[in-house]
Design an enzyme around this catalytic site. Structure first.
Site, mmCIF file in Angstrom:
data_model
loop_
_atom_site.group_PDB
_atom_site.id
_atom_site.type_symbol
_atom_site.label_atom_id
_atom_site.label_comp_id
_atom_site.label_asym_id
_atom_site.label_seq_id
_atom_site.Cartn_x
_atom_site.Cartn_y
_atom_site.Cartn_z
ATOM 1 N N LYS A 15 -6.224 4.978 7.937
ATOM 2 C CA LYS A 15 -5.089 5.749 7.430
ATOM 3 C C LYS A 15 -5.425 7.237 7.349
ATOM 4 C CE LYS A 15 -3.212 1.923 4.680
ATOM 5 N NZ LYS A 15 -2.996 1.381 3.331
ATOM 6 N N SER A 34 0.811 -1.218 0.000
ATOM 7 C CA SER A 34 0.000 0.000 0.000
ATOM 8 C C SER A 34 0.846 1.270 0.000
ATOM 9 C CB SER A 34 -0.942 0.009 1.205
ATOM 10 O OG SER A 34 -0.217 0.057 2.418
#
Length: 591
Positions: free
Chosen positions: A487, A444
């Site tokens: 996040k 990611s």
């Protein structure tokens, strides 16, 4: 270009149809009971498997075992047991043992009070041992021998639901059960070979259907232990999530939630609470098009909310307070991690411009900790003379997992292909997660890493007010990642502490928009233009956002031309070093 700055309502699931549904007549207890009777309608695979396992007309060749991938929990077992009973025809009364003079005889039971009569058409147990499953022979001193029934006798003629973890930890127990069910006969044996049974006990006819429930790891263990059995048994899965395709399904799911509350004698759910319940459900699944069918998760949420219930009712306030309290109880570790950033022990910049440095986003999961923590990371890149290698410092120091390494190799392939490099470059690239002291895995951060490399190659600075998450393929397409809500919230927390200025935000893959379900605080900040979320489909769009310069533009200076020119310049310098004059000068210096 497909850069999109999301509006506040685009970062949340659509609650309009939920509000519309709940403004109608409240879900009644009667409709919830109907939902119970049709529970398997949501699970057509399970319903099909049960119809094969428990047909209306039994035959000698009817299957006797079923594997169900599902959670092992008491509440789920109870619901499954009730569903199985709907498929089973009434069972026989079972059998009875009669003790005479030094002799034991077997006959059919006359009523449920007989010692080995069937007690129910379906029974369940998460944990079972020899005595609980098969019963036992008891012979106290100076007393007559007694037989104690087990689950196989109490459910004889019907079905038995068992947890796989318990059985797999006792291989001999599972082997005995399997043989009994296949032979359709229960034979009494002594558990101690040194002390045989004092009397011969007639075997009991056994007609059982076994449903083994477990997670995928348990299924894999059984498959490895008995591959032949695994290929011949009925297998199906209980779908833990409901794919929402229409408002009718949402309405039915809300009925199901109310049924769980009624089943566990919890307070009544007020219509005002359903929007918050729906939002928390989306947050749990991580997808706006899926709702959880997990009985235990729904039950836990309602139990927590009932603590704040008013007038024996769960309302909007109850859900809000329970979510806040739960978050507060669990946030100690998260707060300690953020405190390291707030005190500059871990350096994260949310203002200014830096060449070769990006704010990446990651998710940390600690063993035993119930939630994932979103944390910003500082990725830095330097260009120096070398042999063309992409030096991933994490991998060099054995702090990188296989998926992370794969992501770095994809980045290298993209760069080589994008700039048509068919020869070794005269420089190397070093990339590192700054102040990272544990293993890094996942891809990611590959988009953030690629942006740092492009910045270092072009010499153009990156806006530190923006954080980046996403993976990339070899063509530069941005791919979706997990944990996007955590996040974003992690970076927002740092930006808020350092001061929101309206320019800070996060860049995410466009395919991740459906996974957004952000906190009310972030939604409010987006509405007030204090924070932003951008979606991208390609690395070129990301680079334009974080550098302010187009990646490719025929009419203006662009990053591609800057990088290509620098590469050519370094190649020319490298060729001059390899010329005959340079070689002669180096030879003279050595002499």
């Amino acid at each position: 270009m497909a850069i999109t700055q999301l509006k506040a309502h685009q970062t949340q699931p659509d609650l309009a149809h939920v509000i519309e549904l709940t403004n109608k007549n409240n879900v009644t207890e009667e409709s919830a009971i109907v939902e119970l009777n049709n529970l398997l309608a949501w699970q057509p695979r399970v319903a099909s498997a049960l119809s094969m396992l428990c047909p209306n007309k039994k035959t000698n060749y009817t299957p006797r075992f079923m594997l169900l991938k599902a959670p092992e929990s008491e509440l789920f077992f109870d619901l499954l047991k009730q569903a199985v009973k709907l498929n089973l025809s009434p069972t026989t009364l079972g059998y009875s043992y009669f003790f005479g003079d030094n002799k034991i005889t077997l006959s059919k039971a006359k009523n449920k009070q007989d010692n080995f009569a069937s007690q129910d058409s379906c029974l369940s147990a998460i944990y079972a041992d020899v005595e609980k499953l098969f019963g036992c022979v008891r012979q106290p001193e100076n007393s007559t021998m007694r037989l104690q029934s087990g689950l196989v006798h109490q459910a004889n003629g019907g079905g038995l639901i068992l947890g796989m973890r318990s059985l797999l930890s006792q291989p001999n127990l599972w082997s005995q059960l399997k043989q009994m069910v296949i032979k359709q006969k229960f034979e009494w044996v002594s558990t101690d070979e040194a002390h045989p049974l004092p009397l011969s006990i007639p075997p009991m006819p056994l007609d059982l259907r076994i449903i083994l429930v477990g997670d995928r790891l348990s299924m894999a263990e059984l498959q490895e232990f008995e591959p032949e059995f695994y290929t011949s048994v009925i297998y199906t899965e209980f779908e833990n999530e409901l794919h929402i395709k229409s408002s009718t399904q949402v309405e039915s799911w809300l009925d199901y939630v109310k049924f769980i509350a009624n089943k566990q004698n919890l307070p009544i759910i007020d219509s005002s609470a359903f929007s918050k319940i729906y939002r928390e459900a989306i947050r749990h699944t991580g997808d706006q098009y899926y709702l959880p069918f997990s009985v235990d998760w729904i039950h836990s949420m309602l139990v927590n909310a009932s603590y704040f219930g008013q007038d024996n009712m769960i309302n909007e306030y109850s859900i809000n307070q329970s979510v806040k309290e739960k978050s507060w109880r669990e946030d100690y570790l998260k707060e300690r991690i953020y405190e390291e950033i707030f005190s500059n022990q871990i350096m994260i910049k949310t203002k200014g411009y830096v060449v070769g440095q990006t704010n990446g986003l990651s998710v940390i999961e600690y063993p035993g900790y119930p939630i994932a923590i979103g944390e910003p990371n500082r990725l830095s890149c330097l260009i120096h003379y070398g042999d063309g290698e992409l030096i991933d410092i994490e991998r060099k120091t054995d702090l990188a997992g296989n998926i992370h390494t794969k992501g770095m190799m994809i980045i290298q392939a993209f760069i080589m292909s994008e700039f048509a490099i068919n020869h070794q470059l005269p420089f190397s690239i070093s990339l590192v997660f700054e102040q990272s002291y544990g293993e890094v895995d996942g891809d990611s951060a590959s988009l953030a890493a690629l942006c740092a490399i492009m910045s270092a190659l072009s010499g153009m600075p990156i806006d530190q007010q923006l954080a980046v998450t996403g993976s990339v393929d070899q063509f530069g397409n941005v791919q979706s990642v997990g944990g996007v809500n955590e996040k974003i919230e992690g970076f927002f927390t740092v930006c808020k502490h350092q001061g929101l200025n309206g320019q800070q935000g996060v860049i995410i893959p466009a395919n991740n928009q459906r996974h957004l379900c952000l906190s009310d605080e972030i939604v409010e900040a987006i509405e007030q233009n204090k924070f932003s979320i951008h979606t991208v489909d390609h690395v070129a769009e990301t680079l334009q956002l974080i550098t302010g310069i187009a990646y490719k533009d025929d009419n203006n200076i662009n990053l591609y031309k800057l990088i290509h020119a620098r590469m050519q310049s370094m190649l020319m310098q490298d060729k001059k070093k390899d010329g005959w004059l340079s070689k002669w000068q180096r030879y003279c210096k050595k002499s």
